[in-house]
Design a protein around this motif. Structure first.
Motif, PDB file in Angstrom:
ATOM      1  N   LEU A 139     -18.917 -19.183   9.666  1.00 59.89           N
ATOM      2  CA  LEU A 139     -18.659 -17.694   9.903  1.00 59.89           C
ATOM      3  C   LEU A 139     -19.774 -17.575  11.000  1.00 59.89           C
ATOM      4  CD1 LEU A 139     -18.676 -15.910   6.642  1.00 59.89           C
ATOM      5  CD2 LEU A 139     -16.861 -16.715   7.730  1.00 59.89           C
ATOM      6  N   THR A 140     -19.265 -17.036  12.352  1.00 61.32           N
ATOM      7  CA  THR A 140     -20.131 -16.787  13.450  1.00 61.32           C
ATOM      8  C   THR A 140     -19.977 -15.375  14.158  1.00 61.32           C
ATOM      9  OG1 THR A 140     -18.138 -17.523  15.156  1.00 61.32           O
ATOM     10  CG2 THR A 140     -19.401 -19.160  14.233  1.00 61.32           C
ATOM     11  N   PRO A 141     -20.767 -15.077  14.853  1.00 58.49           N
ATOM     12  CA  PRO A 141     -20.757 -13.593  15.490  1.00 58.49           C
ATOM     13  C   PRO A 141     -19.269 -13.320  15.998  1.00 58.49           C
ATOM     14  CG  PRO A 141     -23.096 -14.752  16.357  1.00 58.49           C
ATOM     15  CD  PRO A 141     -22.136 -15.635  15.360  1.00 58.49           C
ATOM     16  N   ASN A 142     -18.775 -14.514  16.666  1.00 51.94           N
ATOM     17  CA  ASN A 142     -17.372 -14.058  17.421  1.00 51.94           C
ATOM     18  C   ASN A 142     -16.454 -13.812  16.363  1.00 51.94           C
ATOM     19  OD1 ASN A 142     -18.546 -14.516  19.905  1.00 51.94           O
ATOM     20  ND2 ASN A 142     -17.915 -16.885  19.804  1.00 51.94           N
ATOM     21  N   ASP A 143     -16.647 -14.208  15.167  1.00 51.74           N
ATOM     22  CA  ASP A 143     -15.593 -13.726  13.905  1.00 51.74           C
ATOM     23  C   ASP A 143     -15.612 -12.249  13.650  1.00 51.74           C
ATOM     24  OD1 ASP A 143     -14.670 -16.262  13.630  1.00 51.74           O
ATOM     25  OD2 ASP A 143     -16.506 -16.658  12.438  1.00 51.74           O
ATOM     26  N   PHE A 144     -16.704 -11.528  14.010  1.00 50.84           N
ATOM     27  CA  PHE A 144     -16.611 -10.012  13.752  1.00 50.84           C
ATOM     28  C   PHE A 144     -17.057  -9.052  14.999  1.00 50.84           C
ATOM     29  CE2 PHE A 144     -18.351 -13.054  10.326  1.00 50.84           C
ATOM     30  CZ  PHE A 144     -17.248 -12.779   9.486  1.00 50.84           C
ATOM     31  N   SER A 145     -16.289  -9.352  16.050  1.00 51.07           N
ATOM     32  CA  SER A 145     -16.483  -8.670  17.140  1.00 51.07           C
ATOM     33  C   SER A 145     -15.725  -7.444  17.351  1.00 51.07           C
ATOM     34  CB  SER A 145     -16.544  -9.580  18.593  1.00 51.07           C
ATOM     35  OG  SER A 145     -15.465 -10.083  18.521  1.00 51.07           O
ATOM     36  N   THR A 146     -14.668  -7.541  16.581  1.00 54.55           N
ATOM     37  CA  THR A 146     -13.599  -6.056  16.693  1.00 54.55           C
ATOM     38  C   THR A 146     -13.634  -5.668  15.222  1.00 54.55           C
ATOM     39  OG1 THR A 146     -11.695  -7.550  15.858  1.00 54.55           O
ATOM     40  CG2 THR A 146     -12.452  -7.219  18.495  1.00 54.55           C
ATOM     41  N   VAL A 147     -13.265  -4.076  15.169  1.00 59.53           N
ATOM     42  CA  VAL A 147     -13.208  -3.726  13.883  1.00 59.53           C
ATOM     43  C   VAL A 147     -11.931  -4.461  13.011  1.00 59.53           C
ATOM     44  CG1 VAL A 147     -12.267  -1.399  12.649  1.00 59.53           C
ATOM     45  CG2 VAL A 147     -13.829  -1.511  14.707  1.00 59.53           C
ATOM     46  N   GLU A 148     -10.955  -4.715  13.681  1.00 58.87           N
ATOM     47  CA  GLU A 148      -9.836  -5.650  13.040  1.00 58.87           C
ATOM     48  C   GLU A 148     -10.373  -6.775  12.447  1.00 58.87           C
ATOM     49  OE1 GLU A 148      -8.301  -2.664  15.790  1.00 58.87           O
ATOM     50  OE2 GLU A 148      -9.750  -4.550  15.945  1.00 58.87           O
ATOM     51  N   SER A 149     -11.065  -7.511  12.794  1.00 55.31           N
ATOM     52  CA  SER A 149     -11.861  -8.777  12.555  1.00 55.31           C
ATOM     53  C   SER A 149     -12.640  -8.697  11.481  1.00 55.31           C
ATOM     54  CB  SER A 149     -12.477  -9.443  13.521  1.00 55.31           C
ATOM     55  OG  SER A 149     -13.692  -8.693  13.832  1.00 55.31           O
ATOM     56  N   PRO A 156     -11.977  -0.675   6.010  1.00 52.60           N
ATOM     57  CA  PRO A 156     -12.661  -0.453   4.923  1.00 52.60           C
ATOM     58  C   PRO A 156     -13.343   0.782   4.806  1.00 52.60           C
ATOM     59  CG  PRO A 156     -13.882  -2.197   6.131  1.00 52.60           C
ATOM     60  CD  PRO A 156     -12.685  -1.682   6.796  1.00 52.60           C
ATOM     61  N   ASP A 157     -13.614   1.416   3.561  1.00 51.42           N
ATOM     62  CA  ASP A 157     -14.411   2.385   3.314  1.00 51.42           C
ATOM     63  C   ASP A 157     -15.901   2.096   3.249  1.00 51.42           C
ATOM     64  OD1 ASP A 157     -12.627   4.959   2.648  1.00 51.42           O
ATOM     65  OD2 ASP A 157     -11.595   3.033   1.571  1.00 51.42           O
ATOM     66  N   LEU A 158     -16.183   0.767   2.822  1.00 48.24           N
ATOM     67  CA  LEU A 158     -17.343   0.137   3.189  1.00 48.24           C
ATOM     68  C   LEU A 158     -17.441  -1.266   3.014  1.00 48.24           C
ATOM     69  CD1 LEU A 158     -20.576   0.887   2.014  1.00 48.24           C
ATOM     70  CD2 LEU A 158     -20.010   0.191  -0.105  1.00 48.24           C
ATOM     71  N   ILE A 159     -18.366  -1.720   3.859  1.00 51.18           N
ATOM     72  CA  ILE A 159     -18.588  -3.267   3.943  1.00 51.18           C
ATOM     73  C   ILE A 159     -19.886  -3.363   3.311  1.00 51.18           C
ATOM     74  CG2 ILE A 159     -19.028  -5.050   5.507  1.00 51.18           C
ATOM     75  CD1 ILE A 159     -17.102  -3.634   7.468  1.00 51.18           C
ATOM     76  N   ILE A 160     -19.856  -4.683   2.540  1.00 46.87           N
ATOM     77  CA  ILE A 160     -21.125  -4.954   1.782  1.00 46.87           C
ATOM     78  C   ILE A 160     -21.252  -6.575   2.497  1.00 46.87           C
ATOM     79  CG2 ILE A 160     -22.083  -5.917  -0.228  1.00 46.87           C
ATOM     80  CD1 ILE A 160     -20.044  -4.186  -1.849  1.00 46.87           C
ATOM     81  N   SER A 161     -22.594  -6.880   2.775  1.00 46.51           N
ATOM     82  CA  SER A 161     -22.913  -8.064   3.114  1.00 46.51           C
ATOM     83  C   SER A 161     -24.334  -8.589   2.902  1.00 46.51           C
ATOM     84  CB  SER A 161     -22.719  -7.977   4.810  1.00 46.51           C
ATOM     85  OG  SER A 161     -22.863  -9.419   5.481  1.00 46.51           O
ATOM     86  N   GLN A 162     -24.499  -9.790   2.950  1.00 46.33           N
ATOM     87  CA  GLN A 162     -25.844 -10.169   2.715  1.00 46.33           C
ATOM     88  C   GLN A 162     -26.366 -11.183   3.706  1.00 46.33           C
ATOM     89  OE1 GLN A 162     -23.089 -11.127   0.505  1.00 46.33           O
ATOM     90  NE2 GLN A 162     -23.096  -9.693  -0.885  1.00 46.33           N
ATOM     91  N   GLU A 175     -23.341  -4.152  13.989  1.00 48.25           N
ATOM     92  CA  GLU A 175     -23.163  -3.389  15.082  1.00 48.25           C
ATOM     93  C   GLU A 175     -21.775  -3.060  15.593  1.00 48.25           C
ATOM     94  OE1 GLU A 175     -23.757  -4.152  19.782  1.00 48.25           O
ATOM     95  OE2 GLU A 175     -24.377  -5.688  18.527  1.00 48.25           O
ATOM     96  N   THR A 176     -20.564  -4.006  14.779  1.00 44.93           N
ATOM     97  CA  THR A 176     -19.378  -3.520  15.000  1.00 44.93           C
ATOM     98  C   THR A 176     -19.113  -2.343  14.137  1.00 44.93           C
ATOM     99  OG1 THR A 176     -18.779  -5.999  15.436  1.00 44.93           O
ATOM    100  CG2 THR A 176     -17.007  -4.555  14.886  1.00 44.93           C
ATOM    101  N   ALA A 177     -19.482  -2.534  12.636  1.00 44.68           N
ATOM    102  CA  ALA A 177     -18.915  -1.477  11.861  1.00 44.68           C
ATOM    103  C   ALA A 177     -19.945  -0.435  12.336  1.00 44.68           C
ATOM    104  CB  ALA A 177     -19.577  -1.997  10.530  1.00 44.68           C
ATOM    105  N   GLY A 178     -20.989  -0.234  12.764  1.00 38.26           N
ATOM    106  CA  GLY A 178     -21.852   0.915  12.720  1.00 38.26           C
ATOM    107  C   GLY A 178     -20.950   1.617  14.120  1.00 38.26           C
ATOM    108  N   ASN A 179     -20.700   1.065  15.148  1.00 37.53           N
ATOM    109  CA  ASN A 179     -20.085   1.578  16.134  1.00 37.53           C
ATOM    110  C   ASN A 179     -19.033   2.159  16.119  1.00 37.53           C
ATOM    111  OD1 ASN A 179     -22.464   0.996  18.117  1.00 37.53           O
ATOM    112  ND2 ASN A 179     -21.454  -0.913  18.632  1.00 37.53           N
ATOM    113  N   ALA A 180     -18.037   1.612  14.803  1.00 40.36           N
ATOM    114  CA  ALA A 180     -16.864   2.187  14.384  1.00 40.36           C
ATOM    115  C   ALA A 180     -16.766   3.360  13.452  1.00 40.36           C
ATOM    116  CB  ALA A 180     -16.075   1.121  14.248  1.00 40.36           C
ATOM    117  N   GLY A 181     -18.418   3.605  13.031  1.00 38.47           N
ATOM    118  CA  GLY A 181     -18.278   4.645  11.876  1.00 38.47           C
ATOM    119  C   GLY A 181     -18.111   4.299  10.768  1.00 38.47           C
ATOM    120  N   ILE A 182     -17.986   2.749  10.463  1.00 39.32           N
ATOM    121  CA  ILE A 182     -17.620   2.149   8.883  1.00 39.32           C
ATOM    122  C   ILE A 182     -19.072   2.191   8.209  1.00 39.32           C
ATOM    123  CG2 ILE A 182     -16.888   0.407   7.875  1.00 39.32           C
ATOM    124  CD1 ILE A 182     -15.049  -0.318   9.951  1.00 39.32           C
TER     125      ILE A 182
END
Length: 355
Positions: A139-149, A156-162, A175-182
């Protein structure tokens, strides 16, 4: 009935757990009392805990919604190896009705593994853990550069990460989620410092005492009741909306713009603390989303109390996922604990929120 979607982006690990009388000395070979193998990883544990926290156990009922008027669906995003242990992880997710379609199978690298020693003494059930990320490093930063990714096209209504995957990947998620208001719940475990500018994208920051010390830059000895508010205010000043500090047998402390409080723990006999923090995160997240979809005023005290109950149930059984409770088990436990005491759940007075 309203539908909510929670996506968990994180690690999947096979756990090898050894139960011992004491921790071995340097260079010492020491026999274990027992051994068990099971699915784990902070990401997978949190995904299963989130789903179970808002659905009834299939052992006693159909897997029905226990979240009022909201049906909460949970999706796991992560990586495993193309091996039998990876398929074992997928089976564990699907048995708890977690959508595993976001889990990639990587070639040439094995599924991650964790090795855990649980000390069985009259005084404690402390544990020590080491792990190898294995396929989780894919899992790399490029995998999560868009809202769709972030969730394969479903917002989602909420993203959980560790932080049990690449730190830069987690920062990109924020950054991606925050800019999209997620909304994002970050369980900053294992402890690692993220870029301070990214805290403004964190709706919920959940840490234990060690993680709070590392992220705040203070000594572990200074993470105490006298300094909880100061530490919390520091994160709130960075932009975190809700700060939660888990305290093990001492419960949890929370703070946000509306107030702060210490919520005492439920009193139980601990067998294995592995996964209790992940279960806390899942139950807390499920209650947050339930309240949001029901358009209720956000009650963090209620969410932390329920998460405490879920965590308490988890430590009563061995293994990171074995003891994760279902919603009806959490409900029954909380009712029994409350009815068994006139001072509050677990027989201990709970501090009221300070406005």
């Amino acid at each position: 009935m309203a539908t909510a979607n929670i996506t968990v982006i994180g690690s999947l690990l096979i756990e090898h757990i050894f139960f011992i009388d004491r921790m071995p000395d340097l260079g010492e070979s020491f026999p274990a009392n027992d051994y068990m193998k099971g699915p784990g990883g902070k990401g997978a544990n949190a995904a299963i805990a989130t789903y179970r926290a808002c659905h009834g156990s299939p052992a006693t009922t159909s897997v029905s919604n226990d979240g009022g008027e909201t049906d909460i669906k949970v999706r796991m995003v992560g990586a495993i190896g193309k091996d039998s242990e990876g398929e074992y992880m997928i089976e564990a997710l699907e048995q708890s009705h977690v959508d595993s379609s976001g889990v990639r199978r990587e070639t040439g690298i094995s599924t991650g593994k964790a090795f855990i020693m649980v000390e069985e003494t009259d005084e404690s059930r402390d544990n020590r853990l080491i792990y190898t990320l294995g396929a989780n490093v894919a899992l790399t930063p490029n995998d999560f550069s868009t809202v769709e990714s972030l969730s394969s096209g479903t917002r989602p209504d909420l993203i959980i990460s560790q932080l049990e995957i690449d730190l830069k990947a987690v920062e990109m998620i924020l950054e991606t989620a925050g800019n999209a208001g997620i909304k994002v719940l970050l369980n900053a475990a294992p402890a690692n410092s993220i870029l301070p500018a990214l805290y403004r994208y964190v709706t919920h920051l959940v840490v234990n005492e060690t993680e709070a010390a590392i992220l705040s830059g203070c000594d572990l000895a200074d993470v105490n009741h006298e300094n909880f508010e100061k530490i919390a205010r520091g994160f709130l000043d960075y932009g975190v909306e809700n700060f939660v500090l888990t305290l093990g047998e001492d419960g949890a402390y929370y703070a946000n713009a509306d107030g702060l409080a210490h919520v005492k723990a439920f009193t139980v006999e601990s067998v294995d603390p592995t996964g209790a923090g992940d279960t806390f995160v899942g139950a807390y997240a499920a209650e947050y989303v339930r309240q949001q979809k029901a358009e209720e005023p956000w009650d963090i005290h209620k969410a932390v109390t329920r998460a405490n109950a879920a965590g308490a149930l988890t430590v009563m059984k061995p293994g990171g996922q074995t003891g994760i409770p279902w919603a009806n088990e959490i409900n029954d436990f909380m009712v029994a604990a409350t009815c068994g005491s006139q001072t509050g759940p677990g027989g201990a007075l709970q501090d009221e929120p300070n406005e």
